[in-house]
Motif scaffolding. Sequence first.
Motif, PDB file in Angstrom:
ATOM      1  N   ASN A 371       0.803  -1.217   0.000  1.00  0.00           N
ATOM      2  CA  ASN A 371       0.000   0.000   0.000  1.00  0.00           C
ATOM      3  C   ASN A 371       0.837   1.270   0.000  1.00  0.00           C
ATOM      4  OD1 ASN A 371      -2.750   0.336  -0.326  1.00  0.00           O
ATOM      5  ND2 ASN A 371      -3.017   1.139   1.743  1.00  0.00           N
ATOM      6  N   GLN A 372       2.052   1.168  -0.491  1.00  0.00           N
ATOM      7  CA  GLN A 372       2.930   2.344  -0.496  1.00  0.00           C
ATOM      8  C   GLN A 372       2.346   3.492  -1.314  1.00  0.00           C
ATOM      9  OE1 GLN A 372       3.774  -0.903  -0.800  1.00  0.00           O
ATOM     10  NE2 GLN A 372       6.000  -1.199  -0.779  1.00  0.00           N
ATOM     11  N   ILE A 373       1.671   3.186  -2.424  1.00  0.00           N
ATOM     12  CA  ILE A 373       1.158   4.272  -3.269  1.00  0.00           C
ATOM     13  C   ILE A 373       0.050   5.046  -2.556  1.00  0.00           C
ATOM     14  CG2 ILE A 373       0.182   4.899  -5.503  1.00  0.00           C
ATOM     15  CD1 ILE A 373       1.305   2.238  -6.594  1.00  0.00           C
ATOM     16  N   PRO A 374      -1.035   4.390  -2.077  1.00  0.00           N
ATOM     17  CA  PRO A 374      -2.054   5.150  -1.346  1.00  0.00           C
ATOM     18  C   PRO A 374      -1.505   5.867  -0.110  1.00  0.00           C
ATOM     19  CG  PRO A 374      -2.925   3.015  -2.000  1.00  0.00           C
ATOM     20  CD  PRO A 374      -1.453   2.983  -2.283  1.00  0.00           C
ATOM     21  N   GLU A 375      -0.506   5.265   0.548  1.00  0.00           N
ATOM     22  CA  GLU A 375       0.080   5.937   1.708  1.00  0.00           C
ATOM     23  C   GLU A 375       0.784   7.226   1.307  1.00  0.00           C
ATOM     24  OE1 GLU A 375       0.792   1.959   4.503  1.00  0.00           O
ATOM     25  OE2 GLU A 375       2.484   2.871   3.425  1.00  0.00           O
ATOM     26  N   ARG A 376       1.473   7.207   0.168  1.00  0.00           N
ATOM     27  CA  ARG A 376       2.113   8.437  -0.298  1.00  0.00           C
ATOM     28  C   ARG A 376       1.076   9.457  -0.771  1.00  0.00           C
ATOM     29  NH1 ARG A 376       5.935   8.957   2.547  1.00  0.00           N
ATOM     30  NH2 ARG A 376       6.412  10.814   1.311  1.00  0.00           N
ATOM     31  N   VAL A 377      -0.051   8.980  -1.300  1.00  0.00           N
ATOM     32  CA  VAL A 377      -1.136   9.898  -1.667  1.00  0.00           C
ATOM     33  C   VAL A 377      -1.589  10.662  -0.431  1.00  0.00           C
ATOM     34  CG1 VAL A 377      -3.527  10.062  -2.461  1.00  0.00           C
ATOM     35  CG2 VAL A 377      -1.924   8.533  -3.638  1.00  0.00           C
ATOM     36  N   GLY A 378      -1.846   9.938   0.654  1.00  0.00           N
ATOM     37  CA  GLY A 378      -2.268  10.579   1.890  1.00  0.00           C
ATOM     38  C   GLY A 378      -1.205  11.500   2.462  1.00  0.00           C
ATOM     39  N   ARG A 379       0.041  11.085   2.358  1.00  0.00           N
ATOM     40  CA  ARG A 379       1.129  11.902   2.888  1.00  0.00           C
ATOM     41  C   ARG A 379       1.241  13.223   2.124  1.00  0.00           C
ATOM     42  NH1 ARG A 379       3.960  13.697   7.057  1.00  0.00           N
ATOM     43  NH2 ARG A 379       6.230  13.480   6.903  1.00  0.00           N
ATOM     44  N   GLU A 380       1.130  13.167   0.792  1.00  0.00           N
ATOM     45  CA  GLU A 380       1.177  14.393  -0.013  1.00  0.00           C
ATOM     46  C   GLU A 380       0.023  15.325   0.342  1.00  0.00           C
ATOM     47  OE1 GLU A 380       3.376  12.820  -4.105  1.00  0.00           O
ATOM     48  OE2 GLU A 380       1.188  12.883  -3.998  1.00  0.00           O
ATOM     49  N   GLN A 381      -1.157  14.746   0.545  1.00  0.00           N
ATOM     50  CA  GLN A 381      -2.317  15.565   0.902  1.00  0.00           C
ATOM     51  C   GLN A 381      -2.118  16.213   2.266  1.00  0.00           C
ATOM     52  OE1 GLN A 381      -5.316  12.531   0.591  1.00  0.00           O
ATOM     53  NE2 GLN A 381      -5.780  13.002  -1.559  1.00  0.00           N
ATOM     54  N   ALA A 382      -1.559  15.466   3.226  1.00  0.00           N
ATOM     55  CA  ALA A 382      -1.344  16.010   4.570  1.00  0.00           C
ATOM     56  C   ALA A 382      -0.311  17.127   4.565  1.00  0.00           C
ATOM     57  CB  ALA A 382      -0.914  14.885   5.517  1.00  0.00           C
ATOM     58  N   LEU A 383       0.703  16.989   3.719  1.00  0.00           N
ATOM     59  CA  LEU A 383       1.750  18.003   3.643  1.00  0.00           C
ATOM     60  C   LEU A 383       1.355  19.199   2.789  1.00  0.00           C
ATOM     61  CD1 LEU A 383       4.886  15.701   3.226  1.00  0.00           C
ATOM     62  CD2 LEU A 383       4.217  16.980   5.280  1.00  0.00           C
ATOM     63  N   GLY A 384       0.301  19.038   1.993  1.00  0.00           N
ATOM     64  CA  GLY A 384      -0.140  20.119   1.120  1.00  0.00           C
ATOM     65  C   GLY A 384       0.809  20.387  -0.033  1.00  0.00           C
ATOM     66  N   VAL A 385       1.510  19.359  -0.498  1.00  0.00           N
ATOM     67  CA  VAL A 385       2.460  19.536  -1.596  1.00  0.00           C
ATOM     68  C   VAL A 385       1.781  19.179  -2.914  1.00  0.00           C
ATOM     69  CG1 VAL A 385       4.409  19.037  -0.100  1.00  0.00           C
ATOM     70  CG2 VAL A 385       3.333  17.170  -1.375  1.00  0.00           C
ATOM     71  N   GLU A 386       2.454  19.507  -3.993  1.00  0.00           N
ATOM     72  CA  GLU A 386       1.929  19.188  -5.328  1.00  0.00           C
ATOM     73  C   GLU A 386       1.744  17.677  -5.438  1.00  0.00           C
ATOM     74  OE1 GLU A 386       0.530  20.060  -9.117  1.00  0.00           O
ATOM     75  OE2 GLU A 386       1.145  21.457  -7.523  1.00  0.00           O
ATOM     76  N   PRO A 387       0.526  17.230  -5.753  1.00  0.00           N
ATOM     77  CA  PRO A 387       0.292  15.782  -5.800  1.00  0.00           C
ATOM     78  C   PRO A 387       1.017  15.117  -6.950  1.00  0.00           C
ATOM     79  CG  PRO A 387      -1.631  16.952  -6.610  1.00  0.00           C
ATOM     80  CD  PRO A 387      -0.687  17.999  -6.064  1.00  0.00           C
ATOM     81  N   SER A 388       1.584  13.975  -6.659  1.00  0.00           N
ATOM     82  CA  SER A 388       2.275  13.182  -7.674  1.00  0.00           C
ATOM     83  C   SER A 388       1.668  11.788  -7.750  1.00  0.00           C
ATOM     84  CB  SER A 388       3.767  13.100  -7.347  1.00  0.00           C
ATOM     85  OG  SER A 388       4.419  12.153  -8.166  1.00  0.00           O
ATOM     86  N   PHE A 389       1.573  11.126  -6.603  1.00  0.00           N
ATOM     87  CA  PHE A 389       1.105   9.743  -6.598  1.00  0.00           C
ATOM     88  C   PHE A 389      -0.406   9.634  -6.775  1.00  0.00           C
ATOM     89  CE2 PHE A 389       5.249   9.421  -4.537  1.00  0.00           C
ATOM     90  CZ  PHE A 389       5.791   8.356  -5.235  1.00  0.00           C
ATOM     91  N   GLY A 390      -1.142  10.663  -6.338  1.00  0.00           N
ATOM     92  CA  GLY A 390      -2.586  10.622  -6.517  1.00  0.00           C
ATOM     93  C   GLY A 390      -2.992  10.544  -7.981  1.00  0.00           C
ATOM     94  N   PRO A 391      -2.554  11.470  -8.817  1.00  0.00           N
ATOM     95  CA  PRO A 391      -2.884  11.398 -10.235  1.00  0.00           C
ATOM     96  C   PRO A 391      -2.342  10.128 -10.900  1.00  0.00           C
ATOM     97  CG  PRO A 391      -2.114  13.594  -9.666  1.00  0.00           C
ATOM     98  CD  PRO A 391      -1.864  12.731  -8.464  1.00  0.00           C
ATOM     99  N   ALA A 392      -1.163   9.683 -10.464  1.00  0.00           N
ATOM    100  CA  ALA A 392      -0.601   8.467 -11.061  1.00  0.00           C
ATOM    101  C   ALA A 392      -1.462   7.261 -10.753  1.00  0.00           C
ATOM    102  CB  ALA A 392       0.823   8.251 -10.537  1.00  0.00           C
ATOM    103  N   LEU A 393      -1.977   7.140  -9.514  1.00  0.00           N
ATOM    104  CA  LEU A 393      -2.816   6.003  -9.150  1.00  0.00           C
ATOM    105  C   LEU A 393      -4.171   6.080  -9.839  1.00  0.00           C
ATOM    106  CD1 LEU A 393      -3.295   3.454  -7.518  1.00  0.00           C
ATOM    107  CD2 LEU A 393      -3.898   4.880  -5.547  1.00  0.00           C
ATOM    108  N   GLU A 394      -4.699   7.302  -9.976  1.00  0.00           N
ATOM    109  CA  GLU A 394      -6.017   7.444 -10.600  1.00  0.00           C
ATOM    110  C   GLU A 394      -6.003   7.004 -12.059  1.00  0.00           C
ATOM    111  OE1 GLU A 394      -9.531  10.788 -11.309  1.00  0.00           O
ATOM    112  OE2 GLU A 394      -7.691  11.326 -10.234  1.00  0.00           O
ATOM    113  N   ALA A 395      -4.835   6.971 -12.673  1.00  0.00           N
ATOM    114  CA  ALA A 395      -4.756   6.508 -14.056  1.00  0.00           C
ATOM    115  C   ALA A 395      -5.236   5.075 -14.190  1.00  0.00           C
ATOM    116  CB  ALA A 395      -3.319   6.635 -14.563  1.00  0.00           C
TER     117      ALA A 395
END
Length: 429
Positions: A371-395
């Motif tokens: 679950n490393q990808i969803p965990e990084r999605v949540g981490r990016e959202q919590a930090l408020g940084v430019e999302p990278s893993f979220g758009p990649a997973l949604e593909a």
Amino acid sequence: GSSRGSTRACSRTWTEVAELLSSVLGDPEGDSGLGFGRRAFLKLGAAGLIAAAGGSVWWARQRGVFGVGAGPAYEPWEAFSGLLEGEWSGDPGLAMATGAVLAASPHNSQPWVLRLEPGRIEILADLARNLGPVDPFLRELFMAQGCALENLEVTAAGIGVPVSVAILPDPDDLRLAAVATWDPEEVEARADADPAFRAIPHRRTDRGPYDVGRRVPEGLLEEWVGLAAREEGVTLRWIREGEEKRRFGDLIIEATEAAVLDRESGEVTARWLRTDPVEIQRERDGLTLDGQGLGALTVALVKMLPGPSRTRMEEGWLEATRDLQVPTADLFGVLAVEDPDDRRAQIATGRAWQRIHLAATASGVSLHPMNQIPERVGREQALGVEPSFGPALEAWVPGRSGLLCFRAGYGSKPTPPSPRRGASQVLVG
């Protein structure tokens, strides 16, 4: 070390050492999981283990080199096996709790408390067992509640007790994930146990290599898609062939690399890694060396040495992901929902995951949450940084959010059980 026991006991231990070495020295070429080539590692490691055993066989026993999966921390698995044979106290709630505590959870954190009353059992989220920056929005924590609920219901059906289930019954107490109720006068005659019930004490997270020569039948994959769909709003997407599979595997590796570089997340992960046998028996949770899919000799050597550094363990995790787990996966799966922060959707995803994992266990198929990808999605959202893993997973799941990613295949070696807090450790009231 030999002065601590009889000559017979010492001889028996030397036999165990010899058997351990002979069983692993024939391992094929590959990475040891600790950053050395396997063949070079074995030459160094075999000599080191023999020397260590010669100096103190007692130390090897103290460090848990022998007797994997033994002791109080593993008794809950045996307790459930007794249920399969009808060996239970007659208290349906206690039997259900015995099944619930064997459910899947992130980092084997077991973030639940069970409240038992006559004709009623509650599953409450134990927020103190959260994973912090690894799971900042408690998505995985509430998926674990769904896993426990699924095991509870399967157990109830297996012992012939019809239950009614309410999800999030109290809007003012979101810790209360679910309530199961039953009429003590309506216990049915025990029917033939279904495969899911019989699979509960045998379910494992298999982090080892999978047999690349065997493919999971399409019929099973279709069946598991249906099992996921039994939960409203949950879908299961398989990723199996060619370039698509390679790209998804690369994304898992990339997410693992990001997690290794994230010091705050790393601190949380390190807290759930149990390397001391005394700690394992005391805490009865977390990730152990025996469950990481490493070779027997590698595990024995690491146990004999002082506790590995966090950096070394993180490097080993990345190496195992990149060189062992991703390459040997037959396929990957993604469980997805529309709103990842909907508590009901999280619980539903956990139920779907546990249901699929029990079905896979009954069919001899290994599963491993990655679950490393969803965990990084949540981490990016919590930090408020430019999302990278979220758009990649949604593909891979357009218009939806992946809550749980995993790999599937046929395991190449047995997987030991994980430590568990039994019903008595989690029951209140």
